[in-house]
Each structure stands twice: as C-alpha cells, then as structure tokens.
Design a protein around this motif. Sequence first.
Motif, short mmCIF file in Angstrom:
data_model
loop_
_atom_site.label_atom_id
_atom_site.label_comp_id
_atom_site.label_asym_id
_atom_site.label_seq_id
_atom_site.Cartn_x
_atom_site.Cartn_y
_atom_site.Cartn_z
N ARG A 187 15.86 4.93 7.63
CA ARG A 187 14.80 3.98 7.99
C ARG A 187 13.75 3.94 6.88
O ARG A 187 13.64 4.85 6.05
CB ARG A 187 14.15 4.35 9.32
N ILE A 188 12.98 2.86 6.91
CA ILE A 188 11.93 2.62 5.90
C ILE A 188 10.63 2.31 6.64
O ILE A 188 10.63 1.57 7.64
CB ILE A 188 12.30 1.42 5.00
N VAL A 189 9.55 2.88 6.16
CA VAL A 189 8.22 2.58 6.71
C VAL A 189 7.37 1.99 5.58
O VAL A 189 7.28 2.57 4.50
CB VAL A 189 7.54 3.85 7.27
N VAL B 24 9.90 14.02 7.59
CA VAL B 24 9.23 14.11 6.30
C VAL B 24 9.85 13.09 5.35
O VAL B 24 11.07 13.04 5.19
CB VAL B 24 9.34 15.53 5.70
N ALA B 25 9.01 12.28 4.73
CA ALA B 25 9.51 11.23 3.84
C ALA B 25 10.17 11.83 2.61
O ALA B 25 9.80 12.91 2.13
CB ALA B 25 8.36 10.31 3.42
N LEU B 26 11.17 11.11 2.09
CA LEU B 26 11.84 11.53 0.86
C LEU B 26 10.85 11.49 -0.30
O LEU B 26 9.96 10.63 -0.36
CB LEU B 26 13.01 10.60 0.57
N ALA C 246 0.82 -1.21 0.00
CA ALA C 246 0.00 0.00 0.00
C ALA C 246 0.85 1.26 0.00
O ALA C 246 0.64 2.17 -0.80
CB ALA C 246 -0.93 0.00 1.21
N GLU C 247 1.82 1.33 0.91
CA GLU C 247 2.65 2.53 1.03
C GLU C 247 4.09 2.15 1.38
O GLU C 247 4.34 1.18 2.10
CB GLU C 247 2.12 3.45 2.14
N VAL C 248 5.02 2.95 0.86
CA VAL C 248 6.43 2.86 1.24
C VAL C 248 6.93 4.29 1.44
O VAL C 248 6.62 5.18 0.64
CB VAL C 248 7.28 2.15 0.17
N ALA C 249 7.69 4.49 2.51
CA ALA C 249 8.29 5.80 2.76
C ALA C 249 9.74 5.61 3.20
O ALA C 249 10.03 4.76 4.05
CB ALA C 249 7.50 6.56 3.82
#
Length: 668
Positions: free
Chosen positions: A593-595, A538-540, A527-530
């Motif tokens: 980090r990765i979300v 703030v995500a890249l 669904a989502e990657v940040a």
Amino acid sequence: MKHLGYIQLIVFVLLFWLGWQMIDRIAFREETITPLEVALQSADNNRKELEKVLCHYQKNPADSLKYKAACFLIENMPFYTYSYGEQLENYKSYYAWLKVRKGKTAQQVADSVKKVFGPMKEPQKKRDIMEIDSAYLCHNIDWAFKVWQEQPWGKNISFEIFCEYLLPYRIGDEPLAYWRETYYKKYNSLLDSLRMSGTLDKEDPLVAARYLMARLPDKKTFFTSIAPFSFGHIGPEFVQYQSGSCRELTDFAIYLFRALGIPCAIDYLPVRGDGNASHFWVMLWGKNGEGYISDFMKNLIRVRKCSLYQKEGAAKIYRNTFSANRDLHKQMAQYGEEVYSFWRIPKFEDVTSDYAYSYQKELVIPLEKQYKDERSGRIAYLCASNRDRWIPIDWTVYDASRLAFRYVRNGSVMRVATYEDGTLCFLTDPFYLDKETNFPHYYSIGKKTQDMVLYAKFNLKEENSFRNRMIGGIFTGSNRSDFSDEDTLFIIQGIPNRLNTTVKSWSDKGYRYLRYFGPPKGACNVAEVAFYEKDDTVALSGKIIGTPGCYQHDGTHEYTNVFDGKTWTSFDYSKPTGGWAGLDLGREVKVDRIVYTPRNRDNYVRPGDVYELFYCDKDWKSAGKIKATADSLVFRDIPENALLFLRNHTRGKDERIFIYENGSQLWK
C-alpha cells in the motif's frame, strides 16, 4: 518611562473621542456654526495655515472651484490621523525587500526586518487638522486641478466626483507626502500616445486607465498577507513595489490613477462570505457612468461581469469616501447609544446594490426566530462570521415586530445582535442565506444528536491549487535506477480529501526503486509519500532520490521533503513538469500500500495536536477536547443542525465555521 506607553494610549483615545465629538458637532446638531468653522476651530494653532489657503483661493474669481475644493478638504480634515516614527518607516523597508526577496518567503523577509531594526515601538499619532500647512494643501489642490483640466477625459468628470475620488490628499492613515507630482512625472508619459490618438476614445477615463495599466513598466506583483507590523496604509512610496496584501496593491492603483486625473475609489467587503478576511479592490467609472473594477492590479472588468459580483458570498460591500457620511451618522445618533466602532466615524457608503447578483432586497427576521430575551439596544446589527467571532456589517432599527435589513447578498452565515456596554448581545441563532433557494436556513439545535468524523479545521477549498496538482500523479516501481522498466503501482484520479490517503498497490512484483512522478504542470507538488509492505506499520526507507531544484531556489521545497516524515513540508519542483521523488531501497520489496499527503497549509487534522470542537447554542459551547492520534477526529453525540467550529490548541490560526451533513464537513 514605563508609563509612557499608557500615556500615549490615553492621548490617542482622547483624540479619537474628540474626533467623534467633532463629527457630531459638525453634522448632527442644529447649530449656526458651519462645518468649515468647526473644523478651523479644531485646528487650534494651525488655523492660520488653513486660512491662508482659503484666502489664497478667494482672491481670484477664477479660483472659485479651488476654494470650494479647499473647503471640502478642510471640513473633513478633523477625521483623519496618521502614525509616524523612524522605526515605523524602517519597518516599511519590508515592502522593498519583498521585491528582491530572491526566493525567501514573506515570513523570512518579515523576520529579517525585525532582526535588522529591532523591536517596533508604538508609533506616535498626529491629526491632519493640526499638522497640514498651506504649502502642502495648495500643492495638492493645484496638482489635482491641473490633471483634471489638462487630461482629455477630464471633461467627463463632474466636480462632485472630482472632490470625492480625485482631489483627496490621502487614502486613509498613511503619513502625509507630496505624491502627486512624483507619480505624475514618473507615469504621465505612458499616456502620451493615447492623448495623440485619433482612433481611441481618449475622453473616456476607463480607456485611459486600461491604456495606462497595459503600459506599466513593472507589472509583476507579489501577494502576501504577512507583514512584520500592522501598518494600516503604508503610503505612496512603498506601495510602488506592488508587494503585500490587497490593501497595498489597491493603494498603488489609487495613487497612480488619481495622480493622472482618473477618479477612482476603494470598494471593500468587511468580511468574506466563506473566509475570515476582508478584501479591497479598485473601482472606477467609464464616461457613461458604468463601474469597472481591478482586483490585484489585474485587468479592469465590468462590475456585473466580475467574480465579486457573481460568486463572492460577502453579505455587504462598501465604498470608501474622503468625506464623512453625515447622513448615516445622523440616522444612528438619534438613538442616543454607543454605536459599534465601524460606524463611529463613517467615511463610506453602502454600495451592496451595485454588486447584488443574488441578494435579498429586504431581509426580514421573523419574530419567532428572535430570542425572547429583552434588550435595551435600539440598533440591531447584522453580523458575519470571522473564525469564532461575529463582526457587525450592517445595521437597522431594532423593532422586534419589524426587524429588517436592506440589500443583503446571499451566500453568508450571519446572525443579529445589539451592541450594549461594549458587547454584542445576540438576538438570533446563526442562519445561512442560501443562493439557490433565496431563503435563510437557521442553525437552531434540538434534541437529536449525531457522531461525526472531522478531517480539517479550515476550508480546504483554499488549498485546491495544491490538491488539484496531484490528480494524474503516478506511483511507479522499477529494478533499474533510470526507471526504464518501471511498472505503474497507482494513478491518483481524484482530489485528496484528508491529510493521509491510503491506496493499494496495483502490482504484486518486487522493486528496488520506487517513486512518485508528478502530473504535467503540477510542479510535483506533494508533501509526503510512504510505501509499506504487507502487514507492516513502519514505512519503507532507503536513499532518497529525485529531481533536484525547487521553485523557491532556496532549498526549502526540495524533493527530499517528500520522505522527511513532516506533512507540513513539501516538494515544489522548479519546473512545471518532469519532477519526481523516490527511494532506492537497496533490495527488491513488494509494496502492499501507499500513503500520500498533498502539499498543504497545515489545516488538516494533524496527529499529536490537541483540538476542541465547539457548537453554537446561543454562544459557543465546547463539545470536548481530543488529542489527535491519526488524521481524523471522532466526536460523538453532537447536536444536529448545529453550526460548528474546530480549534487547534497546538498551532495555527486558520479556522472556519462549518456544518456536518451526510458524513461530511461543509464549510460556511
């Protein structure tokens, strides 16, 4: 005109009440009048049409069984009604449109139906006993006897089974139709080679059913619980599209088998043991009398080998019959009180024992587990959970000193209640029948409390197909657009258990190109990657890159969804393997980090939504409302050993009871 809807409602209620009075007269009062005569009296001006049928079959002694069959149908005819109307039939086009939906979702098709045909008006009701004419009834009886007598497996079908599970002209509340001949001419030739076979057991109805299912020209089905209107049974024409819920798929099998002389029934559970839905499936018998089921038009499996027998936690299972269960009604009517709607005109029998793998032959409710409140009701109901409501699924005589139910399957949360003045009055706290220990555990609260962290409002097991597709997924970084020199930043090794899972990058190098590459056969479901730099909130961002094309072929599940900031949209690649989604940052950046968020049905805790937690203390009591600021909720001082329920006041309807143990939500 504004009062027309109220008038129609009143008329329907009166007809329903009259039907209830009729079943009481037919079966439960000691009167000299026969059930057949009572049915004929209720036919009013249609009596002559029904008498034509009886006279027709009385003329010839060879038709004695047909006469008995006609009596069987007419005696039970007063208990059937159906809806009709032009707009109702227009709306049923939905099932034809589903078959050729061309990538559209079921909801989009339902919305199209509403847009094309306009709002649905309340359908009108008719009663079978006042509408069925002699031509229709004779046609049904003659065709039912034709297939019973001509098919080689008919010799292993008794007259009693024939009447209940092959003869009926309808399933439930669908419009009347001449369906037998239509289905026969369309599908009977598929059995020609079986009838000529010298090796297959063509006298076995099970063999015939399996042979037929294997040769259906169209085996593709489409399941959805979405519909533009609450139809009930939609009828023989529209179920042939094999699209819709378990009800529509089961109804198709019933028409198909019965039209070709194979007796079959609908078995169903009123409430799933770990979900909020009912469920229907097809049941039939081999020539030795052993039962086999087909779920969603799949292969016929022996009852004692199917998952419904071994795994499903539903407490009770029933079988639809055409005839009213007069014995059951007589048992309940003797107490002189209003019964719950499920039992008012009982056209079913209890078959729980046939599916009883892990069960209580007798479930006794101890006196010390019953509330001290006095109740006037004489009938006690065993109730199962449907969201925050309780649905009666079984009954017994209410005797506090000996309160017991028979044949109750383990694996469900239940409680006991009486039904007084249209309201359930509870007699016990909820309890869980444990499959392992074979004992009930009561959710009775005390003075001890606990804090809890909640991540979802519905059982995430229902979403395992999505979550499992992330195991083995890889996050990589590269400084070449073709990722020929990519490094691994992280590999997902377990099922994500929350909306947003945060992991540390394994690399301290800088990369311009970042991506998530889905595991084999996972269709890159995400669904989502940040991606985040160190100490950044703030995500890249950058140019979204990836493999174009989604399974739906309509642009709704493209790779661009992965970076749209919406956890309720997702990527569903058009191929099982090879899909990926990523970013071109335009510069080299070190990822700290990765979300990531799995594809989901929006049942996780969603930031910005308002939630309310309830715990059961006789009734549902609120533990407070919280507006989510993250993907979890913290509630404090909640009673231990409580049955819980989390409601989202902002959106959605999928919610399920749970308990909280050892820091985790355990769904029930």
